[in-house]
Design an enzyme around this catalytic site. Structure first.
Site, PDB file in Angstrom:
ATOM      1  N   CYS A 265       0.807  -1.220   0.000  1.00 28.96           N
ATOM      2  CA  CYS A 265       0.000   0.000   0.000  1.00 28.96           C
ATOM      3  C   CYS A 265       0.841   1.270   0.000  1.00 28.96           C
ATOM      4  O   CYS A 265       0.321   2.355  -0.275  1.00 28.96           O
ATOM      5  CB  CYS A 265      -0.943  -0.004   1.192  1.00 28.96           C
ATOM      6  SG  CYS A 265      -2.040  -1.445   1.234  1.00 28.96           S
TER       7      CYS A 265
ATOM      8  N   HIS B 218      -3.197   6.868   2.904  1.00 24.57           N
ATOM      9  CA  HIS B 218      -3.701   5.611   2.353  1.00 24.57           C
ATOM     10  C   HIS B 218      -5.094   5.351   2.905  1.00 24.57           C
ATOM     11  O   HIS B 218      -5.335   5.453   4.112  1.00 24.57           O
ATOM     12  CB  HIS B 218      -2.743   4.481   2.731  1.00 24.57           C
ATOM     13  CG  HIS B 218      -3.279   3.119   2.431  1.00 24.57           C
ATOM     14  ND1 HIS B 218      -3.865   2.789   1.228  1.00 24.57           N
ATOM     15  CD2 HIS B 218      -3.332   1.986   3.203  1.00 24.57           C
ATOM     16  CE1 HIS B 218      -4.253   1.528   1.259  1.00 24.57           C
ATOM     17  NE2 HIS B 218      -3.953   1.026   2.436  1.00 24.57           N
TER      18      HIS B 218
ATOM     19  N   ASN C  77     -10.277  -0.122   0.239  1.00 21.71           N
ATOM     20  CA  ASN C  77      -8.813  -0.122   0.231  1.00 21.71           C
ATOM     21  C   ASN C  77      -8.329  -0.638  -1.125  1.00 21.71           C
ATOM     22  O   ASN C  77      -8.450  -1.824  -1.429  1.00 21.71           O
ATOM     23  CB  ASN C  77      -8.311  -1.023   1.362  1.00 21.71           C
ATOM     24  CG  ASN C  77      -6.797  -1.064   1.467  1.00 21.71           C
ATOM     25  OD1 ASN C  77      -6.085  -0.689   0.538  1.00 21.71           O
ATOM     26  ND2 ASN C  77      -6.298  -1.548   2.593  1.00 21.71           N
TER      27      ASN C  77
END
Length: 314
Positions: free
Chosen positions: A112, A236, A266
């Site tokens: 990520c 993020h 996500n």
């Protein structure tokens, strides 16, 4: 020594809501929203990771005003490549129809944190490569166990791309890697089985809060500015509660964190450029603003930059 010229994104049209998930896994819209802030996610149907990357990259180049042959390097952040080789970056170059051979093209895997790591690499590479295309594209739905409610509710698919060009602008970057001694966020490594994500949510939550707070404070210290002087924090997009907790820890309004995880979930390395693209469309990002981009992920990795916006980003 670089500035962002343009930004674009792409997400599949196929949408899976929380209610959709509740039909085949024990969960509910209320449970997911309360614990994550996610309401829906975009999931690949008849498309691929490469398709998403192409759409985002093509639009970013068009918006930049550059000819595609002016692209000197392609950095492709992903943990869900379609093949081990050639790289997704090389495949993208071919699909974009960039004919010149003097192009640096490679993939990078930082989970990520991938987009911010790619941005840091590109910033330093801009000494030798004038115009750099950065793409972050993830097909997370391909590595999810759709019977595991602890992970399947979290992830979505999407892509973001930016065009970076050489300039005199300086920005600060910080990247860290810690040992994931408890295997809190991993995939299985059996090649003859479907790769699946495994996550220990509580451990990842604690790590994420600590990592985000550390990075944001470090960026302010390095740039000799206060948190109040940062216009937006683009973090993020993993879990709304993480961002809420960090805001309280830093003593800042939650609104300073831009959030769109309710729509996308996500999307791993693609989450920050997806957010940036949306912010630019809404005209939230303006010249001379200070934008802190910060991410965390498997590794355990966490990376950040404090980016001063110079000129209009298209």
């Amino acid at each position: 020594m670089s500035r962002i010229v343009s930004c674009a994104s792409y997400a599949p049209s196929n949408i899976v809501t929380n209610d959709d998930l509740s039909k085949f896994v024990e969960t509910s819209d209320e449970w997911i929203v309360q614990r994550t802030g996610i309401k829906r996610r975009h999931i690949l149907d008849n498309e691929t990771n490469g398709d998403m990357a192409y759409q985002a990259a093509k639009k970013a180049i068009e918006k930049s005003g550059l000819n595609k042959e002016e692209i000197d390097a392609i950095l492709f952040a992903t943990i869900t490549p379609e093949q081990l080789f050639p790289s997704m970056a090389c495949s993208l170059k071919k699909r974009l129809g960039i004919e010149k051979k003097e192009v640096l093209a490679f993939d990078l895997s930082a989970a990520c944190s991938g987009f911010v790591v790619a941005l840091e690499c590109a910033h330093h590479l801009s000494k030798s490569y004038k115009n750099i295309l950065i793409v972050a594209s993830e097909a997370m739905s391909k590595i999810i166990d759709w019977q595991d409610r602890s992970t399947c509710v979290l992830f979505g698919d999407g892509a973001g791309a930016i065009v970076l060009t050489r300039s005199m602008d300086e920005h600060t970057f910080h990247s860290y890697t810690e040992h994931d001694i408890n295997d809190s966020l991993v995939t299985n490594t059996i090649y003859d089985e479907k790769i699946k994500v495994s996550m220990k949510g509580n451990e990842v939550f604690r790590f994420a809060v600590r990592a985000l707070e550390k990075c944001i404070r470090k960026e302010c210290e390095e740039a000799n500015c206060t948190i109040d002087e940062i216009d937006y924090i683009v973090a993020h997009q993993a879990n709304q509660r993480i961002l809420q907790f960090v805001a309280r820890q830093l003593g800042i309004p939650e609104e300073k964190f831009y959030k769109n995880l309710d729509e996308y979930g996500n999307t791993s390395s693609a989450s920050i450029p997806l957010a940036l693209s949306e912010m630019i469309e809404k005209k939230l990002i303006q010249p001379n603003q200070k934008i802190c981009m910060v991410a965390f992920g498997a590794g355990l990795t966490y990376s950040s930059c404090l980016w001063k916006v110079e000129g209009e980003i298209k």
